[in-house]
Design a protein around this motif. Structure first.
Motif, mmCIF file in Angstrom:
data_model
loop_
_atom_site.group_PDB
_atom_site.id
_atom_site.type_symbol
_atom_site.label_atom_id
_atom_site.label_comp_id
_atom_site.label_asym_id
_atom_site.label_seq_id
_atom_site.Cartn_x
_atom_site.Cartn_y
_atom_site.Cartn_z
ATOM 1 N N ALA A 91 3.478 12.262 -0.658
ATOM 2 C CA ALA A 91 2.870 13.060 0.418
ATOM 3 C C ALA A 91 2.049 12.159 1.347
ATOM 4 O O ALA A 91 2.077 12.338 2.570
ATOM 5 C CB ALA A 91 1.995 14.162 -0.176
ATOM 6 N N SER A 92 1.339 11.202 0.776
ATOM 7 C CA SER A 92 0.547 10.270 1.586
ATOM 8 C C SER A 92 1.449 9.444 2.497
ATOM 9 O O SER A 92 1.146 9.262 3.681
ATOM 10 C CB SER A 92 -0.257 9.331 0.692
ATOM 11 O OG SER A 92 -1.179 10.058 -0.077
ATOM 12 N N MET A 93 2.554 8.957 1.955
ATOM 13 C CA MET A 93 3.501 8.168 2.749
ATOM 14 C C MET A 93 4.110 9.014 3.862
ATOM 15 O O MET A 93 4.260 8.551 4.990
ATOM 16 C CB MET A 93 4.621 7.618 1.874
ATOM 17 C CG MET A 93 4.181 6.611 0.873
ATOM 18 S SD MET A 93 3.638 5.128 1.704
ATOM 19 C CE MET A 93 3.489 4.056 0.316
ATOM 20 N N ALA A 94 4.467 10.247 3.541
ATOM 21 C CA ALA A 94 5.092 11.135 4.523
ATOM 22 C C ALA A 94 4.157 11.428 5.685
ATOM 23 O O ALA A 94 4.607 11.678 6.806
ATOM 24 C CB ALA A 94 5.534 12.429 3.848
ATOM 25 N N ALA A 95 2.855 11.390 5.442
ATOM 26 C CA ALA A 95 1.872 11.644 6.495
ATOM 27 C C ALA A 95 1.810 10.497 7.509
ATOM 28 O O ALA A 95 1.278 10.651 8.594
ATOM 29 C CB ALA A 95 0.496 11.885 5.883
ATOM 30 N N GLY A 96 2.335 9.334 7.139
ATOM 31 C CA GLY A 96 2.355 8.193 8.038
ATOM 32 C C GLY A 96 1.325 7.141 7.692
ATOM 33 O O GLY A 96 0.139 7.353 7.895
ATOM 34 N N VAL A 97 1.808 6.031 7.155
ATOM 35 C CA VAL A 97 0.940 4.943 6.726
ATOM 36 C C VAL A 97 1.560 3.618 7.166
ATOM 37 O O VAL A 97 2.771 3.453 7.143
ATOM 38 C CB VAL A 97 0.793 4.961 5.179
ATOM 39 C CG1 VAL A 97 0.004 3.773 4.695
ATOM 40 C CG2 VAL A 97 0.144 6.248 4.724
ATOM 41 N N LYS A 98 0.713 2.701 7.582
ATOM 42 C CA LYS A 98 1.147 1.352 7.969
ATOM 43 C C LYS A 98 0.259 0.364 7.225
ATOM 44 O O LYS A 98 -0.946 0.574 7.123
ATOM 45 C CB LYS A 98 0.990 1.209 9.468
ATOM 46 C CG LYS A 98 1.314 -0.158 10.015
ATOM 47 C CD LYS A 98 1.181 -0.152 11.529
ATOM 48 C CE LYS A 98 0.122 -1.111 11.951
ATOM 49 N NZ LYS A 98 -0.047 -1.219 13.380
ATOM 50 N N THR A 99 0.850 -0.703 6.681
ATOM 51 C CA THR A 99 0.046 -1.702 5.971
ATOM 52 C C THR A 99 0.336 -3.110 6.477
ATOM 53 O O THR A 99 1.361 -3.373 7.101
ATOM 54 C CB THR A 99 0.292 -1.673 4.450
ATOM 55 O OG1 THR A 99 1.628 -2.054 4.208
ATOM 56 C CG2 THR A 99 0.011 -0.302 3.862
ATOM 57 N N SER A 100 -0.600 -3.998 6.150
ATOM 58 C CA SER A 100 -0.456 -5.417 6.481
ATOM 59 C C SER A 100 -1.385 -6.204 5.575
ATOM 60 O O SER A 100 -2.098 -5.633 4.757
ATOM 61 C CB SER A 100 -0.803 -5.662 7.955
ATOM 62 O OG SER A 100 -2.143 -5.300 8.217
ATOM 63 N N ASN A 101 -1.372 -7.525 5.720
ATOM 64 C CA ASN A 101 -2.284 -8.422 5.016
ATOM 65 C C ASN A 101 -2.194 -8.312 3.494
ATOM 66 O O ASN A 101 -3.219 -8.348 2.814
ATOM 67 C CB ASN A 101 -3.738 -8.173 5.450
ATOM 68 C CG ASN A 101 -3.962 -8.387 6.914
ATOM 69 O OD1 ASN A 101 -3.541 -7.562 7.719
ATOM 70 N ND2 ASN A 101 -4.604 -9.463 7.285
ATOM 71 N N LEU A 102 -1.016 -8.217 2.954
ATOM 72 C CA LEU A 102 -0.845 -8.053 1.508
ATOM 73 C C LEU A 102 -1.096 -9.349 0.753
ATOM 74 O O LEU A 102 -0.602 -10.404 1.117
ATOM 75 C CB LEU A 102 0.559 -7.565 1.191
ATOM 76 C CG LEU A 102 0.922 -7.514 -0.303
ATOM 77 C CD1 LEU A 102 0.082 -6.475 -1.038
ATOM 78 C CD2 LEU A 102 2.389 -7.232 -0.480
ATOM 79 N N THR A 103 -1.873 -9.238 -0.306
ATOM 80 C CA THR A 103 -2.046 -10.316 -1.271
ATOM 81 C C THR A 103 -1.690 -9.756 -2.634
ATOM 82 O O THR A 103 -2.138 -8.670 -3.002
ATOM 83 C CB THR A 103 -3.517 -10.810 -1.301
ATOM 84 O OG1 THR A 103 -3.864 -11.298 -0.011
ATOM 85 C CG2 THR A 103 -3.686 -11.934 -2.307
ATOM 86 N N ILE A 104 -0.874 -10.499 -3.377
ATOM 87 C CA ILE A 104 -0.500 -10.117 -4.740
ATOM 88 C C ILE A 104 -1.095 -11.146 -5.682
ATOM 89 O O ILE A 104 -0.972 -12.347 -5.455
ATOM 90 C CB ILE A 104 1.029 -10.072 -4.914
ATOM 91 C CG1 ILE A 104 1.626 -8.990 -4.028
ATOM 92 C CG2 ILE A 104 1.392 -9.828 -6.377
ATOM 93 C CD1 ILE A 104 3.132 -8.928 -4.079
ATOM 94 N N PHE A 105 -1.745 -10.664 -6.718
ATOM 95 C CA PHE A 105 -2.387 -11.545 -7.681
ATOM 96 C C PHE A 105 -2.095 -11.008 -9.071
ATOM 97 O O PHE A 105 -2.194 -9.803 -9.295
ATOM 98 C CB PHE A 105 -3.904 -11.551 -7.429
ATOM 99 C CG PHE A 105 -4.685 -12.403 -8.368
ATOM 100 C CD1 PHE A 105 -4.786 -13.763 -8.172
ATOM 101 C CD2 PHE A 105 -5.324 -11.841 -9.462
ATOM 102 C CE1 PHE A 105 -5.519 -14.554 -9.034
ATOM 103 C CE2 PHE A 105 -6.052 -12.626 -10.333
ATOM 104 C CZ PHE A 105 -6.155 -13.984 -10.124
ATOM 105 N N GLY A 106 -1.714 -11.883 -9.997
ATOM 106 C CA GLY A 106 -1.439 -11.390 -11.334
ATOM 107 C C GLY A 106 -1.657 -12.431 -12.403
ATOM 108 O O GLY A 106 -1.602 -13.626 -12.150
#
Length: 160
Positions: A91-106
């Protein structure tokens, strides 16, 4: 522990880095996965999850591939369980979301995704940290932290 940084175009996490490309054909995770290369496999799983969830915005595929059943949720605004999370996030995605600046750490059985998220309908901007625990190569537990980005921060490099 390894640090992998992935930059995106403009989606809820677009994995395009040469350092942590998502698998070309995602394999379903395994809670029984062990061995000396487990951390590397967990990082690959986290990059694959980010690609499906944030780049493709396919919540169901992300959960079907990397969150097989057991799912402990620490978000105070969501009930427990895998299906509830899928409904809430789709539902959150369907409302419209844009992302950037991803960092993955594990490492050491845990991983995190840190990214900038804009909710398009309200133009609200957040710094998001999703923190996960693994069992094998499957995500089984989740915490998150959101900070509002106003654009008036004193520190010019706040959040990223």
């Amino acid at each position: 522990m390894r640090f992998i940084k992935i930059y995106f175009a403009a989606v809820l996490l677009c994995a395009t880095s040469a350092l942590a490309k998502p698998p070309s054909k995602p394999k379903v995770c395994s809670t029984k996965e062990k061995g000396p290369d487990l951390e590397e496999k967990q990082q690959e799983a986290l990059a694959g999850f980010a690609h499906l969830f944030l780049d493709k915005q396919d919540v169901k595929a992300a959960f079907d591939t990397y969150v097989p059943g057991e799912y402990i949720q620490h978000n105070p605004f969501s009930a427990q369980g895998r299906e509830v999370a899928i409904e809430f996030l789709a539902a959150s995605m369907a409302a419209g979301v844009k992302t950037s600046n991803l960092t993955i750490f594990g490492g050491q059985g845990y991983g995190s995704l840190h990214y900038k998220m804009v909710i398009l309908t309200s133009n609200e901007t957040y710094s998001v940290l999703d923190y996960f625990r693994f069992k094998g190569t499957c995500i089984v537990e989740h915490w998150d932290v959101l900070q509002t980005i106003t654009g008036n921060e004193t520190n010019p490099i706040a959040y990223f």
